[in-house]
Write an enzyme that holds these catalytic residues in place. Structure first.
Site, PDB file in Angstrom:
ATOM      1  N   VAL A  76       0.977  -1.309  -0.084  1.00  8.78           N
ATOM      2  CA  VAL A  76       0.096   0.019  -0.199  1.00  8.78           C
ATOM      3  C   VAL A  76       0.900   1.441  -0.038  1.00  8.78           C
ATOM      4  O   VAL A  76       0.380   2.349  -0.510  1.00  8.78           O
ATOM      5  CB  VAL A  76      -0.968   0.151   1.170  1.00  8.78           C
ATOM      6  CG1 VAL A  76      -2.056  -1.278   0.954  1.00  8.78           C
ATOM      7  CG2 VAL A  76      -0.269   0.020   2.462  1.00  8.78           C
ATOM      8  N   TYR A 176       3.600   5.866  15.996  1.00  8.09           N
ATOM      9  CA  TYR A 176       2.409   5.326  15.554  1.00  8.09           C
ATOM     10  C   TYR A 176       1.116   6.358  16.013  1.00  8.09           C
ATOM     11  O   TYR A 176       0.516   6.410  14.806  1.00  8.09           O
ATOM     12  CB  TYR A 176       2.348   3.942  16.430  1.00  8.09           C
ATOM     13  CG  TYR A 176       0.787   3.568  16.237  1.00  8.09           C
ATOM     14  CD1 TYR A 176       0.765   2.502  15.029  1.00  8.09           C
ATOM     15  CD2 TYR A 176       0.144   3.289  17.105  1.00  8.09           C
ATOM     16  CE1 TYR A 176      -0.703   2.070  14.749  1.00  8.09           C
ATOM     17  CE2 TYR A 176      -1.216   2.755  16.897  1.00  8.09           C
ATOM     18  CZ  TYR A 176      -1.754   2.036  15.744  1.00  8.09           C
ATOM     19  OH  TYR A 176      -2.878   1.439  15.661  1.00  8.09           O
ATOM     20  N   LYS A 180      -1.317   8.041  13.135  1.00  6.05           N
ATOM     21  CA  LYS A 180      -3.134   7.872  13.252  1.00  6.05           C
ATOM     22  C   LYS A 180      -3.791   9.158  13.412  1.00  6.05           C
ATOM     23  O   LYS A 180      -4.775   9.370  12.937  1.00  6.05           O
ATOM     24  CB  LYS A 180      -3.258   7.093  14.448  1.00  6.05           C
ATOM     25  CG  LYS A 180      -2.836   5.471  14.034  1.00  6.05           C
ATOM     26  CD  LYS A 180      -3.460   5.112  12.796  1.00  6.05           C
ATOM     27  CE  LYS A 180      -2.821   3.575  12.574  1.00  6.05           C
ATOM     28  NZ  LYS A 180      -3.486   2.789  11.202  1.00  6.05           N
TER      29      LYS A 180
END
Length: 281
Positions: A76, A176, A180
């Site tokens: 992706v 992380y 997000k």
């Protein structure tokens, strides 16, 4: 009504549950994961194409389109791979009506130990991957024309994977969490720009889910904070208001049962928590 979805990161945990939910609702689905997981992708596609996952209401009658699953391995973080995934899905399953950018990685790294390579890899998948999926799917949807004419629906849909860490950062998950938070912003921007094309854009934010990814998080946190295997998961789960760790089907209920349906046609630009009550908004 022909509905076709692509789901990235679909061979395990949340992605797998979402895929099964969509097939049970009559979707044809392109199943993506990294090329190294090709055997798992093929096995899952074979499983979903079996009679066990064909709803009786759809299996009956020769005029009804049978849901199908298609293997579309790819990275992706590569726009070229994602464009190929979209093209292959449309060629084999029909016009694209739903993109679910579910793939992600969740390394546990304290901030002062984070390297440039860590930042680049996390953002390449968690942000770049979502952007590639949104953008390539949107281009395809716009080219198809109005969804009512194409598939008998009012809205095409783009969905992305966020996290409770998109609302509240946690120790040893700084990069992380930052990725997000970026998914939330990306989702809002895409929602603003895609509205005139009859495309809604939303994200879902799982909490602590009993998956292999969380097993790795638990192990890594244990090493950093001095706990045995399973103790970190149990400790963090104590903050869940509803009193239990979630399972992938909890997330699939929100994604497949609401966000992927016409019931969400008037919802866009939102990141919806499904965490059992860890973070309140």
């Amino acid at each position: 009504m022909a509905l076709t979805a692509i789901i990235t990161g679909a061979t395990g945990g949340i992605g797998r549950s979402i895929a099964l939910r969509l097939v049970s609702q009559g979707y044809s689905v392109g199943i993506n994961d990294i090329p190294e997981a090709s055997q798992k992708i093929d096995a899952f596609v074979d499983e979903m194409n079996s009679a066990a996952h064909i709803p009786a209401s759809l299996a009956a009658g020769s005029q009804t389109k049978r849901p199908r699953a298609l293997a579309i391995p790819g990275d992706v973080s590569s726009a070229t791979d994602v464009a190929s995934m979209v093209s292959k899905t449309v060629s084999n399953l029909g016009p694209l009506t739903l993109m679910i950018a579910n793939a992600g990685i969740a390394p546990v790294i304290p901030m002062l130990q984070t390297k440039k390579a860590d930042i680049e890899s996390v953002f390449a998948v968690n942000v770049g991957g979502v952007f590639n999926c949104y953008a390539e799917a949107a281009r395809q949807m716009i080219a198809q024309g109005h969804p009512r004419t194409v598939a008998g629906i009012e809205k095409y849909k783009l969905l992305g994977a966020a996290s409770i860490a998109a609302f509240r950062a946690f120790p040893a998950s700084g990069i992380y969490s930052a990725s997000k938070f970026a998914v939330r912003g990306l989702t809002q921007s895409m929602a603003s720009e895609m509205a005139s094309h009859n495309i809604t854009v939303n994200a879902y934010a799982p909490g602590i889910v009993g998956t292999s990814m969380w097993e790795k998080v638990d192990e890594a946190l244990g090493k950093i904070e001095g706990r045995a295997k399973g103790e970190s998961l149990a400790l963090y789960s104590k903050s869940i208001t509803l009193g239990r760790t979630s399972v992938p089907d909890d997330v699939a209920g929100l994604v497949g049962g609401f966000l992927a349906t016409k019931d969400s046609d008037y919802v866009t630009g939102q990141t919806i928590l499904v965490d059992g009550g860890i973070v309140f908004t």
